[in-house]
Design a protein around this motif. Structure first.
Motif, short mmCIF file in Angstrom:
data_model
loop_
_atom_site.label_atom_id
_atom_site.label_comp_id
_atom_site.label_asym_id
_atom_site.label_seq_id
_atom_site.Cartn_x
_atom_site.Cartn_y
_atom_site.Cartn_z
N LYS A 104 0.83 -1.21 0.00
CA LYS A 104 0.00 0.00 0.00
C LYS A 104 0.87 1.27 0.00
CE LYS A 104 -2.45 1.30 3.76
NZ LYS A 104 -2.16 2.72 3.88
N ASP A 105 2.06 1.15 0.57
CA ASP A 105 2.95 2.31 0.68
C ASP A 105 4.30 2.05 0.03
OD1 ASP A 105 1.29 4.16 2.33
OD2 ASP A 105 1.27 2.43 3.65
N ARG A 106 4.31 1.19 -0.99
CA ARG A 106 5.57 0.87 -1.67
C ARG A 106 6.13 2.11 -2.35
NH1 ARG A 106 1.34 -0.11 -4.54
NH2 ARG A 106 1.27 -0.17 -6.81
N PRO A 107 7.45 2.14 -2.58
CA PRO A 107 8.06 3.35 -3.15
C PRO A 107 7.53 3.72 -4.53
CG PRO A 107 9.74 1.88 -2.24
CD PRO A 107 8.44 1.12 -2.21
N GLY A 108 7.69 4.97 -4.88
CA GLY A 108 7.23 5.47 -6.17
C GLY A 108 7.86 4.71 -7.34
N ALA A 109 9.12 4.34 -7.22
CA ALA A 109 9.79 3.64 -8.34
C ALA A 109 9.12 2.30 -8.60
CB ALA A 109 11.27 3.45 -8.03
N CYS A 110 8.69 1.59 -7.52
CA CYS A 110 8.02 0.29 -7.69
C CYS A 110 6.67 0.49 -8.37
CB CYS A 110 7.83 -0.39 -6.35
SG CYS A 110 9.34 -0.60 -5.40
N ARG A 111 6.02 1.60 -8.09
CA ARG A 111 4.72 1.89 -8.69
C ARG A 111 4.86 2.29 -10.15
NH1 ARG A 111 0.86 3.59 -4.52
NH2 ARG A 111 1.88 3.14 -2.57
N TRP A 154 -2.42 4.23 -16.01
CA TRP A 154 -1.40 3.55 -15.18
C TRP A 154 -1.12 4.37 -13.92
CZ3 TRP A 154 0.49 -1.17 -14.95
CH2 TRP A 154 1.63 -1.38 -14.16
N LYS A 155 -0.98 5.67 -14.10
CA LYS A 155 -0.68 6.54 -12.95
C LYS A 155 -1.82 6.47 -11.93
CE LYS A 155 0.15 10.45 -15.16
NZ LYS A 155 0.54 11.84 -15.43
N GLU A 156 -3.06 6.46 -12.46
CA GLU A 156 -4.21 6.39 -11.53
C GLU A 156 -4.22 5.05 -10.80
OE1 GLU A 156 -7.00 9.39 -14.13
OE2 GLU A 156 -7.54 7.27 -14.03
N ASN A 157 -4.01 3.98 -11.58
CA ASN A 157 -4.05 2.64 -11.00
C ASN A 157 -2.99 2.45 -9.91
OD1 ASN A 157 -5.21 -0.12 -11.29
ND2 ASN A 157 -3.08 -0.63 -11.70
N GLU A 158 -1.84 3.07 -10.11
CA GLU A 158 -0.72 2.88 -9.18
C GLU A 158 -0.66 3.96 -8.08
OE1 GLU A 158 1.60 0.24 -9.36
OE2 GLU A 158 0.05 -0.50 -10.70
N GLY A 159 -1.63 4.87 -8.09
CA GLY A 159 -1.66 5.90 -7.05
C GLY A 159 -0.43 6.80 -7.10
N LEU A 160 -0.04 7.19 -8.31
CA LEU A 160 1.23 7.93 -8.45
C LEU A 160 1.12 9.44 -8.27
CD1 LEU A 160 3.00 6.01 -11.31
CD2 LEU A 160 4.06 6.72 -9.18
N GLU A 161 -0.09 9.97 -8.31
CA GLU A 161 -0.21 11.43 -8.35
C GLU A 161 0.49 12.10 -7.16
OE1 GLU A 161 -3.53 14.94 -8.65
OE2 GLU A 161 -4.17 12.91 -8.26
N GLN A 162 0.21 11.60 -5.97
CA GLN A 162 0.78 12.24 -4.78
C GLN A 162 2.31 12.05 -4.73
OE1 GLN A 162 -0.70 14.33 -3.26
NE2 GLN A 162 0.37 14.67 -1.33
N TYR A 163 2.77 10.89 -5.17
CA TYR A 163 4.23 10.65 -5.21
C TYR A 163 4.89 11.65 -6.16
CZ TYR A 163 3.95 6.35 -2.51
OH TYR A 163 3.76 5.45 -1.49
N ASN A 164 4.29 11.81 -7.34
CA ASN A 164 4.90 12.72 -8.32
C ASN A 164 4.90 14.16 -7.81
OD1 ASN A 164 5.31 10.57 -10.00
ND2 ASN A 164 3.59 10.99 -11.35
N LYS A 165 3.78 14.53 -7.17
CA LYS A 165 3.67 15.89 -6.65
C LYS A 165 4.77 16.15 -5.61
CE LYS A 165 -0.78 17.02 -6.13
NZ LYS A 165 -2.01 17.12 -5.33
N MET A 166 4.93 15.22 -4.70
CA MET A 166 5.93 15.40 -3.65
C MET A 166 7.35 15.32 -4.23
SD MET A 166 4.24 16.04 -0.90
CE MET A 166 5.12 15.72 0.61
N ASN A 167 7.57 14.46 -5.21
CA ASN A 167 8.90 14.38 -5.83
C ASN A 167 9.23 15.66 -6.57
OD1 ASN A 167 9.11 11.83 -4.81
ND2 ASN A 167 8.73 10.78 -6.75
N ASP A 168 8.20 16.31 -7.12
CA ASP A 168 8.45 17.57 -7.82
C ASP A 168 8.86 18.67 -6.84
OD1 ASP A 168 7.95 16.43 -10.24
OD2 ASP A 168 5.88 17.10 -10.37
N ILE A 169 8.31 18.62 -5.64
CA ILE A 169 8.73 19.61 -4.62
C ILE A 169 10.20 19.36 -4.27
CG2 ILE A 169 8.37 20.36 -2.22
CD1 ILE A 169 5.36 19.84 -2.69
N PHE A 170 10.56 18.09 -4.14
CA PHE A 170 11.96 17.73 -3.88
C PHE A 170 12.85 18.21 -5.05
CE2 PHE A 170 15.31 14.27 -3.71
CZ PHE A 170 15.96 14.80 -2.60
N GLY A 171 12.32 18.08 -6.27
CA GLY A 171 13.07 18.52 -7.46
C GLY A 171 13.37 20.01 -7.46
#
Ligand code: SF4
Ligand code: SF4
Length: 255
Positions: A104-111, A154-171
């Motif tokens: 449920k909380d696997r890393p963004g790269a795995c998703r 794919w992004k929706e299925n893997e729940g990537l939106e929040q990961y991408n948003k937070m990674n962009d802040i890190f970027g």
């Protein structure tokens, strides 16, 4: 898989949200969970946040138990990677008969796999432009008889939106570092970076519980939000790192 996924990126095609690809990862594949061994899995701040909460651990304990830290050759910044375990270099979260115990909380790269996300920023434009490449790991059977996806589905299925948003802040930190023209950090700056980006529970203690000039300068509303919402605190701490290390004189530290 001793090589990083970048070795298998297919750069012949850039995919946007509506572009399609075929892929299915199901337990009946003979390769099932093979991709959870011998990985070079770099963890982003949000990955650590999700994993340590999933495991009910403090971030400092999680980092000590599960990760290695080194200074990136190209970035000059501390990088956190997941430590593989045992003679077969297994991901510590793969358990026999159970699969991924942090699914449920696997890393963004795995998703994201079998995609690789490229996020581009420009100094003249707000926000991030993204596109994706397909990563074709040679032993992965997911491309055989795959179901059709768009990048968006794919992004929706893997729940990537929040990961991408937070990674962009890190970027934003990397962009600010480039703009500031700073190549390497000293030991004290590395400590600030490490705590603000990766060790959120220690940051909580340092920023919200101890005497801290930056906190006294911040508005009560912001302090209220970050005291009660750990995800908002992570956003805030990453942006504070950016400001402290690469934007001297900048007063804006938005949530
Ligand atoms: S299909 Fe690919 S992603 Fe799925 S388990 Fe097999 S190697 Fe891993
Ligand atoms: S976190 Fe889960 S999905 Fe990712 S490598 Fe480890 S076991 Fe596999």
């Amino acid at each position: 898989m001793s090589q990083g996924p970048e070795a298998y990126i297919d750069k012949s095609r850039q995919l946007k949200d509506e572009d399609t690809f075929c892929f299915s990862c199901t337990p009946d594949k003979s390769c099932f969970t093979n991709c959870c061994y011998d990985l070079s899995l770099i963890l982003m701040p949000y990955d650590i946040f999700r994993l340590k909460n999933h495991l009910g651990m403090k971030s400092a304990d999680f980092l000590k138990r599960y990760t290695s830290v080194y200074v990136g050759q190209n970035s000059g910044l501390p990088v956190v990677s997941l430590k593989m375990e045992g003679p077969y270099l297994k991901c510590p979260f793969l358990e026999e008969g159970k699969g991924c115990i942090v699914y449920k909380d696997r890393p963004g790269a795995c998703r994201t796999y079998p995609l690789a996300r490229m996020a581009c920023r420009s100094q003249d434009r707000e926000g991030v432009e993204e596109f994706y490449y397909i990563v074709r790991e040679p032993d992965c059977e997911g491309f055989q008889d795959g179901k059709e996806w768009t990048v968006r589905s794919w992004k929706e299925n893997e729940g990537l939106e929040q990961y991408n948003k937070m990674n962009d802040i890190f970027g934003e930190i990397l962009q600010a570092k480039t703009v500031a023209g700073i190549a390497y950090l000293n030991a004290d700056q590395i400590d600030i970076f490490h705590m603000g980006c990766y060790d959120i529970d220690s940051f909580h203690q340092y920023f919200l519980e101890g005497p801290n000039l930056d906190r006294y300068m911040e508005s009560e509303d912001v302090i209220e939000v970050i005291s009660n919402d750990e995800e908002a605190l992570l956003k805030y701490s990453v942006r504070l790192v950016k400001k402290k290390l690469f934007q001297a004189g900048c007063s804006n530290c938005s949530l």
